[in-house]
Every structure is written in C-alpha cells, then in structure tokens.
Scaffold this motif. Structure first.
Motif, mmCIF file in Angstrom:
data_model
loop_
_atom_site.group_PDB
_atom_site.id
_atom_site.type_symbol
_atom_site.label_atom_id
_atom_site.label_comp_id
_atom_site.label_asym_id
_atom_site.label_seq_id
_atom_site.Cartn_x
_atom_site.Cartn_y
_atom_site.Cartn_z
ATOM 1 N N PHE A 212 0.844 -1.207 0.000
ATOM 2 C CA PHE A 212 0.000 0.000 0.000
ATOM 3 C C PHE A 212 0.872 1.248 0.000
ATOM 4 O O PHE A 212 1.982 1.258 0.541
ATOM 5 N N ASP A 213 0.326 2.293 -0.599
ATOM 6 C CA ASP A 213 1.051 3.558 -0.715
ATOM 7 C C ASP A 213 1.100 4.280 0.637
ATOM 8 O O ASP A 213 0.160 4.153 1.439
ATOM 9 N N ILE A 214 2.147 5.041 0.869
ATOM 10 C CA ILE A 214 2.237 5.800 2.130
ATOM 11 C C ILE A 214 1.019 6.708 2.330
ATOM 12 O O ILE A 214 0.576 6.934 3.449
ATOM 13 N N GLU A 215 0.452 7.205 1.231
ATOM 14 C CA GLU A 215 -0.733 8.085 1.330
ATOM 15 C C GLU A 215 -1.920 7.357 1.954
ATOM 16 O O GLU A 215 -2.853 7.989 2.446
ATOM 17 N N GLN A 216 -1.906 6.030 1.889
ATOM 18 C CA GLN A 216 -3.028 5.250 2.434
ATOM 19 C C GLN A 216 -2.770 4.831 3.880
ATOM 20 O O GLN A 216 -3.655 4.279 4.523
ATOM 21 N N LYS A 217 -1.545 5.071 4.370
ATOM 22 C CA LYS A 217 -1.174 4.527 5.686
ATOM 23 C C LYS A 217 -0.942 5.633 6.720
ATOM 24 O O LYS A 217 0.022 6.377 6.632
ATOM 25 N N ARG A 218 -1.846 5.697 7.672
ATOM 26 C CA ARG A 218 -1.721 6.695 8.739
ATOM 27 C C ARG A 218 -1.352 5.979 10.033
ATOM 28 O O ARG A 218 -1.769 4.842 10.260
ATOM 29 N N CYS A 219 -0.578 6.670 10.861
ATOM 30 C CA CYS A 219 -0.246 6.081 12.164
ATOM 31 C C CYS A 219 -0.550 7.107 13.262
ATOM 32 O O CYS A 219 0.055 8.189 13.302
ATOM 33 N N TYR A 220 -1.493 6.780 14.127
ATOM 34 C CA TYR A 220 -1.790 7.657 15.259
ATOM 35 C C TYR A 220 -0.617 7.596 16.233
ATOM 36 O O TYR A 220 -0.130 6.514 16.571
ATOM 37 N N VAL A 221 -0.165 8.760 16.658
ATOM 38 C CA VAL A 221 0.961 8.817 17.601
ATOM 39 C C VAL A 221 0.486 9.585 18.844
ATOM 40 O O VAL A 221 0.291 10.804 18.792
ATOM 41 N N LEU A 222 0.244 8.850 19.918
ATOM 42 C CA LEU A 222 -0.162 9.497 21.173
ATOM 43 C C LEU A 222 1.042 10.264 21.710
ATOM 44 O O LEU A 222 2.129 9.692 21.841
ATOM 45 N N VAL A 223 0.858 11.537 22.008
ATOM 46 C CA VAL A 223 1.993 12.342 22.482
ATOM 47 C C VAL A 223 1.643 12.992 23.822
ATOM 48 O O VAL A 223 0.480 13.198 24.141
ATOM 49 N N GLY A 224 2.702 13.282 24.593
ATOM 50 C CA GLY A 224 2.499 14.016 25.848
ATOM 51 C C GLY A 224 2.001 13.162 26.986
ATOM 52 O O GLY A 224 1.579 13.679 28.026
ATOM 53 N N TYR A 225 2.068 11.836 26.824
ATOM 54 C CA TYR A 225 1.583 10.957 27.892
ATOM 55 C C TYR A 225 2.705 10.714 28.895
ATOM 56 O O TYR A 225 3.849 10.504 28.528
ATOM 57 N N LYS A 226 2.362 10.723 30.173
ATOM 58 C CA LYS A 226 3.301 10.470 31.267
ATOM 59 C C LYS A 226 4.546 11.329 31.164
ATOM 60 O O LYS A 226 5.675 10.831 31.211
ATOM 61 N N GLY A 227 4.344 12.608 30.918
ATOM 62 C CA GLY A 227 5.450 13.558 30.932
ATOM 63 C C GLY A 227 6.355 13.506 29.712
ATOM 64 O O GLY A 227 7.458 14.050 29.735
ATOM 65 N N GLU A 228 5.906 12.879 28.650
ATOM 66 C CA GLU A 228 6.737 12.835 27.440
ATOM 67 C C GLU A 228 7.006 14.260 26.940
ATOM 68 O O GLU A 228 6.109 15.101 26.908
ATOM 69 N N THR A 229 8.244 14.528 26.547
ATOM 70 C CA THR A 229 8.588 15.860 26.042
ATOM 71 C C THR A 229 8.315 15.918 24.538
ATOM 72 O O THR A 229 8.154 14.893 23.876
ATOM 73 N N GLN A 230 8.341 17.140 24.020
ATOM 74 C CA GLN A 230 8.111 17.292 22.579
ATOM 75 C C GLN A 230 9.269 16.714 21.771
ATOM 76 O O GLN A 230 9.068 16.205 20.680
ATOM 77 N N ASP A 231 10.479 16.789 22.302
ATOM 78 C CA ASP A 231 11.623 16.188 21.595
ATOM 79 C C ASP A 231 11.432 14.684 21.457
ATOM 80 O O ASP A 231 11.665 14.107 20.395
ATOM 81 N N GLN A 232 11.017 14.059 22.566
ATOM 82 C CA GLN A 232 10.803 12.601 22.529
ATOM 83 C C GLN A 232 9.670 12.248 21.565
ATOM 84 O O GLN A 232 9.784 11.307 20.781
#
Ligand code: SF4
Length: 283
Positions: A212-232
């Motif tokens: 499948f093409d990259i345009e068809q593939k999305r990945c949800y990325v949970l951010v900011g959980y348990k003190g995760e920084t923006q760099d991480q």
C-alpha cells in the motif's frame, strides 16, 4: 442561542443534541448543537438525547439538558464521556451517515485508554453498512465477523477507511488479502504507535502493508503521555514517517484534563499535516 437546523417532520431519528460539533457529528435536521429553537421540533416533546463525547464537555451537556427541559422536552444525557458502554449501532444516530461501528469494547488494557473500562471486552454487533469503520479494535474480532464486515465493505461505493485503528498485534497476512479486496482511501489504513515500545511493531506493520502507498497509511501517535517531552514525541513521529506511515499526533488528555494543552497545539498541528512534516523529515 444559535439555531443549527430548520425544522423537519421526515427524519426518522430522535432529536439528538451534541455538546460539540466535530467532523463526524450528524448533520440531519434533528441534530442540534445548542438549546432548542423557537419552534417545536420533532413531535414537540422529545425524547431528546444529549450526547457528550468528551469529559471536558460534560458541563455543557448538563447545560443543554436544562435548556431542552425548560422548553418542555423529555431529555436524557449520555455518551462516551459519561461511560456509556454503547449498544447496537444505528447508522446516522450519533455519527454521520457513512460511518459504521461493527464491534464495541476491546480485549486489551492500554493504560491511557478508557475503552475497556467503558465498553468491556470485545462485542461483535450486527453489521451496518458504511465506508468509514470506527471500531476500536476490529482485528480483535472473530475471523467470521471480520470476513462479514469485508463482504459489506465490498458493496460500498466510496473508498474505505479504518479510522478506528488497526491493531498491529492482531494483524495477519489474511487480513492483508481482505484489505486488498476493497478500495482503500487516503489515510484509510490507520495503525497506532503510542509509545517508544510500540516502535518495534512498526516493522511488522511496514512488512505486511508494504503493497500500500504511504498516502493510504496513517499512524496515530499518542503524544504528551506520562510527561513525554516534545523532543521525545518528535523522534517517534520521525521514526513512524521513515518506516513508511504518515504520523498523526494525538495529544493525551486524561479524564480530568481540558480540551487542549496550549503548549502542544503547534506541535500537534505540525504533526497532523504531511504537507509540513514530509518535506522537513522524510528521507
Ligand atoms: S488496543 Fe486500542 S482500543 Fe484497545 S485498549 Fe488499547 S488503545 Fe484502547
């Protein structure tokens, strides 16, 4: 008071009032987003169902209940924010036409997710037609159910999207054959990479979904959980992108947090728009 809709006597659904309008809230003539209009709607007395999807909208939901009751409508409140486990799915009732939910619940217990607490173990429902599948964990369903869902999907005219997410842990080669049997839409195959540990699953997903093409593939990325920084969080987004998926950042919001955390707003906006991040980080 804003009046969302003109009166109608033809809509077979009950009056529904939504505490927040989103891309997926219904837009039929008996869907409202505020207090009652000045003229009678439906049969003039209800029932009116106030639906609250997010915990930070509960206060508004209660306000709406008072407004509709004051106007003489029999009014109740429910929805995911109030731990409603959900029953059989009715097309167009609480989500727009075209969206379907064929199962509820989830066998997993991800620490950041309310689904298992609210809806319990996986429950297969009657299959209602739709091209946008919003099940929490379709791939955790029985093979018989999944095959029946694809039978329904093959009859849809619009491109198919699995926006509820496809659990990589359950993903098998026979699922890929089923994905290939339907027309997958843009960002239609949605997986998730919610922690640093989940990165190792991306290789499995990249292998299985390599046709499948990259345009068809999305990945949800949970951010900011348990003190995760923006760099991480950014490192994880970059990894996801370089493994062949379009990251879609989703900020963690606990049951008591507000609708947004200002310091993450720009980050999430950037990492939800491939036109910004692809030129900067795709190799
Ligand atoms: S697999 Fe998805 S739906 Fe199930 S508990 Fe984890 S995040 Fe929630």
């Amino acid at each position: 008071m804003t009046i969302a809709n003109a009166p109608s006597t033809t809509c077979p659904l009950p009056i529904r009032v939504f505490a927040r309008r989103t891309k997926w809230t219904p837009d039929d003539s008996l869907a409202f987003f505020d207090g009652p209009p000045l003229w009678p709607v439906g049969n003039g007395w209800g029932p009116v169902l106030v639906s609250v999807a997010f915990t930070w909208d509960i206060e508004r939901g209660l306000y709406l209940v008072r407004q509709w009751k004051l106007a003489g409508y029999s009014t109740t409140i429910g929805g995911p924010a109030l731990n409603d486990p959900g029953g059989e799915f009715t097309a167009g009732m609480f989500v727009k036409d075209g969206v379907t939910i064929t199962s509820r619940g989830c066998p997993k217990h991800c620490s950041f997710c309310m689904v298992p607490k609210r809806e319990g173990k996986i429950r297969e429902l009657a299959i209602t037609p739709g091209h946008v599948v919003q099940d929490n964990n379709l791939l955790a369903c029985s093979r018989r159910h999944i095959k029946a869902v694809f039978e329904m999907l093959r009859k849809q005219k619009k491109a198919i999207k699995f926006l509820g997410g496809l659990d990589i842990g359950y993903m098998k080669p026979w699922h890929i054959e089923l994905f290939k049997s339907v027309k997958i839409g843009k960002s239609g195959l949605c997986i998730a990479c919610d922690s640093k540990r989940a990165i190792r699953n991306l290789d499995k997903a990249a292998d299985l979904l390599s046709d499948f093409d990259i345009e068809q593939k999305r990945c949800y990325v949970l951010v900011g959980y348990k003190g995760e920084t923006q760099d991480q969080a950014q490192q994880r987004c970059i990894t996801v992108l370089r493994k062949g998926f379009l990251p879609y950042a989703q900020l963690y919001r606990g049951p008591t947090s507000g609708p947004s955390r200002r310091e993450w707003r720009d980050f999430c906006y950037f990492w939800c728009h491939p036109k910004f991040y692809r030129p900067a980080f795709e190799k």
